[in-house]
Design a protein around this motif. Structure first.
Motif, mmCIF file in Angstrom:
data_model
loop_
_atom_site.group_PDB
_atom_site.id
_atom_site.type_symbol
_atom_site.label_atom_id
_atom_site.label_comp_id
_atom_site.label_asym_id
_atom_site.label_seq_id
_atom_site.Cartn_x
_atom_site.Cartn_y
_atom_site.Cartn_z
ATOM 1 N N TYR A 87 -30.847 32.728 -12.249
ATOM 2 C CA TYR A 87 -30.632 32.402 -10.844
ATOM 3 C C TYR A 87 -30.312 30.911 -10.685
ATOM 4 C CZ TYR A 87 -31.401 32.057 -5.813
ATOM 5 O OH TYR A 87 -31.243 31.827 -4.484
ATOM 6 N N ARG A 88 -31.081 30.053 -11.363
ATOM 7 C CA ARG A 88 -30.820 28.609 -11.287
ATOM 8 C C ARG A 88 -29.419 28.277 -11.813
ATOM 9 N NH1 ARG A 88 -36.225 27.837 -13.343
ATOM 10 N NH2 ARG A 88 -35.295 27.352 -15.365
ATOM 11 N N LYS A 89 -29.041 28.955 -12.892
ATOM 12 C CA LYS A 89 -27.738 28.711 -13.498
ATOM 13 C C LYS A 89 -26.620 29.089 -12.537
ATOM 14 C CE LYS A 89 -25.277 27.565 -17.100
ATOM 15 N NZ LYS A 89 -25.314 26.188 -17.620
ATOM 16 N N LEU A 90 -26.765 30.224 -11.865
ATOM 17 C CA LEU A 90 -25.739 30.672 -10.930
ATOM 18 C C LEU A 90 -25.614 29.713 -9.744
ATOM 19 C CD1 LEU A 90 -26.445 34.523 -10.900
ATOM 20 C CD2 LEU A 90 -24.712 33.281 -12.191
ATOM 21 N N LYS A 91 -26.760 29.245 -9.238
ATOM 22 C CA LYS A 91 -26.728 28.293 -8.127
ATOM 23 C C LYS A 91 -26.069 26.986 -8.568
ATOM 24 C CE LYS A 91 -28.610 28.746 -4.600
ATOM 25 N NZ LYS A 91 -28.089 29.221 -3.293
ATOM 26 N N GLN A 92 -26.387 26.551 -9.787
ATOM 27 C CA GLN A 92 -25.814 25.311 -10.310
ATOM 28 C C GLN A 92 -24.294 25.416 -10.443
ATOM 29 O OE1 GLN A 92 -27.380 24.262 -14.194
ATOM 30 N NE2 GLN A 92 -25.546 23.118 -14.690
ATOM 31 N N LEU A 93 -23.806 26.588 -10.827
ATOM 32 C CA LEU A 93 -22.376 26.785 -11.015
ATOM 33 C C LEU A 93 -21.638 27.085 -9.712
ATOM 34 C CD1 LEU A 93 -22.505 28.966 -14.259
ATOM 35 C CD2 LEU A 93 -21.750 26.587 -14.103
ATOM 36 N N GLY A 94 -22.404 27.311 -8.639
ATOM 37 C CA GLY A 94 -21.774 27.604 -7.357
ATOM 38 C C GLY A 94 -21.277 29.024 -7.236
ATOM 39 N N SER A 107 -16.876 31.920 -14.472
ATOM 40 C CA SER A 107 -16.075 33.134 -14.586
ATOM 41 C C SER A 107 -16.832 34.230 -15.324
ATOM 42 C CB SER A 107 -14.763 32.821 -15.313
ATOM 43 O OG SER A 107 -13.992 33.985 -15.489
ATOM 44 N N TYR A 108 -17.538 33.829 -16.389
ATOM 45 C CA TYR A 108 -18.323 34.777 -17.191
ATOM 46 C C TYR A 108 -19.378 35.469 -16.345
ATOM 47 C CZ TYR A 108 -21.981 36.188 -20.474
ATOM 48 O OH TYR A 108 -22.937 36.889 -21.151
ATOM 49 N N PHE A 109 -20.162 34.702 -15.580
ATOM 50 C CA PHE A 109 -21.235 35.297 -14.780
ATOM 51 C C PHE A 109 -20.681 36.093 -13.603
ATOM 52 C CE2 PHE A 109 -23.831 31.848 -16.763
ATOM 53 C CZ PHE A 109 -24.724 32.690 -17.421
ATOM 54 N N ARG A 116 -17.031 19.158 -19.892
ATOM 55 C CA ARG A 116 -18.068 19.708 -19.014
ATOM 56 C C ARG A 116 -17.465 20.584 -17.915
ATOM 57 N NH1 ARG A 116 -23.307 18.137 -18.109
ATOM 58 N NH2 ARG A 116 -24.234 18.851 -16.153
ATOM 59 N N GLU A 117 -16.358 20.120 -17.330
ATOM 60 C CA GLU A 117 -15.703 20.892 -16.278
ATOM 61 C C GLU A 117 -15.135 22.194 -16.829
ATOM 62 O OE1 GLU A 117 -12.796 18.704 -14.118
ATOM 63 O OE2 GLU A 117 -14.133 17.007 -13.711
ATOM 64 N N ALA A 118 -14.517 22.135 -18.005
ATOM 65 C CA ALA A 118 -13.958 23.345 -18.615
ATOM 66 C C ALA A 118 -15.051 24.342 -18.950
ATOM 67 C CB ALA A 118 -13.175 22.968 -19.874
ATOM 68 N N ARG A 119 -16.182 23.839 -19.464
ATOM 69 C CA ARG A 119 -17.294 24.728 -19.811
ATOM 70 C C ARG A 119 -17.900 25.373 -18.561
ATOM 71 N NH1 ARG A 119 -20.743 21.869 -23.768
ATOM 72 N NH2 ARG A 119 -21.095 20.462 -22.034
ATOM 73 N N ASP A 120 -18.042 24.582 -17.494
ATOM 74 C CA ASP A 120 -18.581 25.134 -16.245
ATOM 75 C C ASP A 120 -17.670 26.214 -15.684
ATOM 76 O OD1 ASP A 120 -20.097 22.082 -14.865
ATOM 77 O OD2 ASP A 120 -20.768 23.491 -16.401
ATOM 78 N N ALA A 121 -16.352 26.000 -15.783
ATOM 79 C CA ALA A 121 -15.398 26.991 -15.283
ATOM 80 C C ALA A 121 -15.510 28.290 -16.074
ATOM 81 C CB ALA A 121 -13.978 26.442 -15.358
#
Length: 228
Positions: free
Chosen positions: A210-217, A182-184, A173-178
């Motif tokens: 927008y929700r995805k970007l906020k979730q990823l920080g 980076s992608y966005f 999960r952490e690797a996927r979030d990273a």
């Protein structure tokens, strides 16, 4: 023009891709399973392969691994799937795929992926970001289904940094979030902070994006250049 091998067990997909690519001036050869694909790859030495993942005898990932292990991966390979995920794309990339397209594949995405694939000397030189290898440009996994956009590889313009390395020695999960962060961030920088253009490019609805970007920080203020 190029010789392109299309490997897919669906007759309709083979016919459609053959028609499109032939109209573009390419020579197209068709295989409906891994056995035919092996024979045609050896006989024709195609310039590029479009390879479906889900096939009844040997799946596309297994065939890709086989080619990689036997030094037969001498051409760029673009994976295709109607059920793709980030995990599937990363798995394909680890074994040499240079891009991942989610079905249904649009004409624009197909032609762009083929163009970029043919510009590469071989599949090993163009992995997707998020894999444990170097890469020279962005690529993405198509569709909101995979939470990450479309599977094409673009040479980067001057500006946003596309070369990344990812620490895979951590929970998935952490690797996927990273990877997703980076992608966005890359696409926000490339599109000067325009949420509209990033949503269009990644295939996500703006509210979801927008929700995805906020979730990823993701720091939106840093990328914003006057309007969404």
């Amino acid at each position: 023009m190029a010789t392109i091998l299309v490997v897919d067990d669906e007759l309709g997909i083979r016919a459609l891709l053959s028609e499109i690519l032939t109209d573009e001036g390419h020579t197209v050869e068709l295989a409906e399973n891994a056995a035919q694909a092996r024979t045609l790859r050896e006989k024709l030495r195609p310039d590029l392969v479009l390879l479906d993942i889900w096939m009844p005898d040997v799946d596309g990932i297994t065939l890709l691994k086989e080619w990689s292990a036997t030094a037969c991966l001498t051409m760029p390979v673009i994976m295709m799937s109607g059920h793709g995920t980030i995990d599937t794309a990363v798995e394909a990339t680890k074994h040499g795929a240079m891009a991942f397209l989610e079905k249904p594949i649009t004409l624009q995405k197909l032609l762009r992926a083929v163009e970029q694939g043919l510009a590469r000397p071989n599949a090993r030189s163009a992995p997707l970001p998020g894999a444990p290898a170097r890469h020279d440009g962005p690529a993405h996994v198509d569709g909101a289904h995979a939470n990450a956009g479309a599977g094409l590889h673009h040479p980067p313009p001057a500006g946003p940094q596309s070369e990344q390395s990812f620490d895979l020695d951590r929970p998935l999960r952490e690797a996927r979030d990273a990877f997703e962060k980076s992608y966005f961030e890359f696409h926000l920088a490339q599109e000067n902070g325009s949420m509209t253009r990033v949503a269009e490019k990644t295939g996500l609805e703006r509210t979801h994006l927008y929700r995805k970007l906020k979730q990823l920080g993701v720091d939106l203020s840093r990328n914003r250049r006057g309007g969404l």
